[in-house]
Motif scaffolding. Structure first.
Motif, PDB file in Angstrom:
ATOM      1  N   ASP A  90       7.284   2.893  -5.120  1.00 52.97           N
ATOM      2  CA  ASP A  90       6.650   1.964  -6.050  1.00 52.97           C
ATOM      3  C   ASP A  90       5.839   0.995  -5.202  1.00 52.97           C
ATOM      4  O   ASP A  90       6.388   0.124  -4.540  1.00 52.97           O
ATOM      5  CB  ASP A  90       7.707   1.226  -6.873  1.00 52.97           C
ATOM      6  CG  ASP A  90       7.101   0.303  -7.915  1.00 52.97           C
ATOM      7  OD1 ASP A  90       5.853   0.293  -8.048  1.00 52.97           O
ATOM      8  OD2 ASP A  90       7.864  -0.391  -8.596  1.00 52.97           O
ATOM      9  N   SER A  92       3.575  -1.201  -6.285  1.00 47.56           N
ATOM     10  CA  SER A  92       2.981  -2.255  -7.112  1.00 47.56           C
ATOM     11  C   SER A  92       3.014  -3.622  -6.419  1.00 47.56           C
ATOM     12  O   SER A  92       2.211  -4.478  -6.733  1.00 47.56           O
ATOM     13  CB  SER A  92       3.689  -2.324  -8.462  1.00 47.56           C
ATOM     14  OG  SER A  92       5.053  -2.609  -8.283  1.00 47.56           O
ATOM     15  N   ARG A  93       3.919  -3.834  -5.456  1.00 44.58           N
ATOM     16  CA  ARG A  93       4.007  -5.119  -4.755  1.00 44.58           C
ATOM     17  C   ARG A  93       3.690  -4.955  -3.268  1.00 44.58           C
ATOM     18  O   ARG A  93       4.293  -5.593  -2.414  1.00 44.58           O
ATOM     19  CB  ARG A  93       5.407  -5.702  -4.952  1.00 44.58           C
ATOM     20  CG  ARG A  93       5.688  -6.013  -6.430  1.00 44.58           C
ATOM     21  CD  ARG A  93       7.079  -6.485  -6.675  1.00 44.58           C
ATOM     22  NE  ARG A  93       7.345  -7.738  -5.999  1.00 44.58           N
ATOM     23  CZ  ARG A  93       8.530  -8.318  -5.952  1.00 44.58           C
ATOM     24  NH1 ARG A  93       9.553  -7.761  -6.542  1.00 44.58           N
ATOM     25  NH2 ARG A  93       8.697  -9.444  -5.315  1.00 44.58           N
ATOM     26  N   ASN A 120       3.293   7.946  -5.158  1.00 47.13           N
ATOM     27  CA  ASN A 120       3.342   6.627  -5.783  1.00 47.13           C
ATOM     28  C   ASN A 120       3.781   6.825  -7.227  1.00 47.13           C
ATOM     29  O   ASN A 120       3.339   7.752  -7.911  1.00 47.13           O
ATOM     30  CB  ASN A 120       1.969   5.950  -5.724  1.00 47.13           C
ATOM     31  CG  ASN A 120       1.987   4.525  -6.245  1.00 47.13           C
ATOM     32  OD1 ASN A 120       3.036   4.005  -6.610  1.00 47.13           O
ATOM     33  ND2 ASN A 120       0.833   3.913  -6.272  1.00 47.13           N
ATOM     34  N   LYS A 122       3.040   5.421  -9.965  1.00 50.17           N
ATOM     35  CA  LYS A 122       2.053   5.317 -11.034  1.00 50.17           C
ATOM     36  C   LYS A 122       0.778   6.109 -10.769  1.00 50.17           C
ATOM     37  O   LYS A 122      -0.186   5.977 -11.503  1.00 50.17           O
ATOM     38  CB  LYS A 122       1.705   3.850 -11.258  1.00 50.17           C
ATOM     39  CG  LYS A 122       2.898   3.035 -11.719  1.00 50.17           C
ATOM     40  CD  LYS A 122       2.566   1.593 -11.899  1.00 50.17           C
ATOM     41  CE  LYS A 122       3.801   0.822 -12.326  1.00 50.17           C
ATOM     42  NZ  LYS A 122       3.588  -0.598 -12.355  1.00 50.17           N
ATOM     43  N   CYS A 157      -3.561   5.224  -2.124  1.00 49.05           N
ATOM     44  CA  CYS A 157      -2.182   4.741  -1.986  1.00 49.05           C
ATOM     45  C   CYS A 157      -1.780   4.629  -0.512  1.00 49.05           C
ATOM     46  O   CYS A 157      -0.939   3.797  -0.168  1.00 49.05           O
ATOM     47  CB  CYS A 157      -1.219   5.652  -2.738  1.00 49.05           C
ATOM     48  SG  CYS A 157      -1.460   5.617  -4.529  1.00 49.05           S
ATOM     49  N   LYS A 160      -2.675   1.259   0.549  1.00 46.89           N
ATOM     50  CA  LYS A 160      -1.673   0.290   0.074  1.00 46.89           C
ATOM     51  C   LYS A 160      -0.426   0.322   0.964  1.00 46.89           C
ATOM     52  O   LYS A 160       0.137  -0.720   1.279  1.00 46.89           O
ATOM     53  CB  LYS A 160      -1.278   0.598  -1.367  1.00 46.89           C
ATOM     54  CG  LYS A 160      -2.367   0.322  -2.378  1.00 46.89           C
ATOM     55  CD  LYS A 160      -1.880   0.678  -3.770  1.00 46.89           C
ATOM     56  CE  LYS A 160      -2.962   0.460  -4.805  1.00 46.89           C
ATOM     57  NZ  LYS A 160      -2.515   0.838  -6.156  1.00 46.89           N
TER      58      LYS A 160
END
Length: 176
Positions: A90, A92-93, A120, A122, A157, A160
């Motif tokens: 995840d 997202s953060r 990931n 999502k 991703c 990220k």
């Protein structure tokens, strides 16, 4: 004697629950009392999922398996059914450098999530996936643990994942 046989055959023809109810009713008629005294206390009952959540571990030590009680064995059995080649993350953060990871479940394995599609949670990208080896540090039952896990991510991703520090990309060795 005839009545005793009829009762015996009658009792033998009942299923276990009906036999139990008859015996409890006979006991109450003979000794007195209330049915509420025979009801079990269900306040401390746990479902299997509650036990698994309580005793969950990302990675299990071999030493803990031997001394495990029934609840820990159930959690370990669930853990063994997970598919532990690739993780699902995840992201997202990611700007806070907080990345959550978990093992894949059977439904995700069949769908190819985390291996043929981006790992990931999502993202559903399937093109130009890269494999990353990540040192996953986590706190489990008050003990700091580390695990080296694999992630398959798309280029977006991957950026990220490597937002603040560069992770190790897994590449195939070239043959001479």
């Amino acid at each position: 004697r005839q009545e005793g046989r009829i009762t015996r055959y009658h009792i033998l023809s009942m299923n276990a629950y009906e036999r139990h109810k008859k015996m409890v009713n006979d006991y109450l008629m003979y000794y007195g009392g209330r049915k509420t005294e025979f009801q079990r206390d269900s306040s401390r009952d746990k479902r299997d999922i509650d036990v698994v959540r309580e005793h969950h571990q990302f990675l299990w030590d071999e030493e803990e398996e031997d001394e495990a009680n029934e609840e820990k064995r159930l959690a370990k059995k669930y853990h063994d059914k997970l598919f532990k080649e690739y993780c699902i993350a995840d992201l997202s953060r990611y700007k806070e450098n907080k990345i959550a990871m978990r093992w894949r479940i059977e439904k995700e394995l069949v769908a190819g999530k985390g291996q043929f599609t981006c790992g990931n949670k999502k993202c559903e990208e399937t093109e130009s996936l890269k494999t990353w080896e990540v040192n996953f540090g986590y706190l489990e039952h008050g003990v700091k643990k580390n695990a080296l896990v694999k992630l398959r991510l798309c280029p977006e991703c991957s950026i990220k994942l490597n937002y603040k520090n560069k992770r190790k990309e897994v590449t195939k060795k070239k043959r001479k």
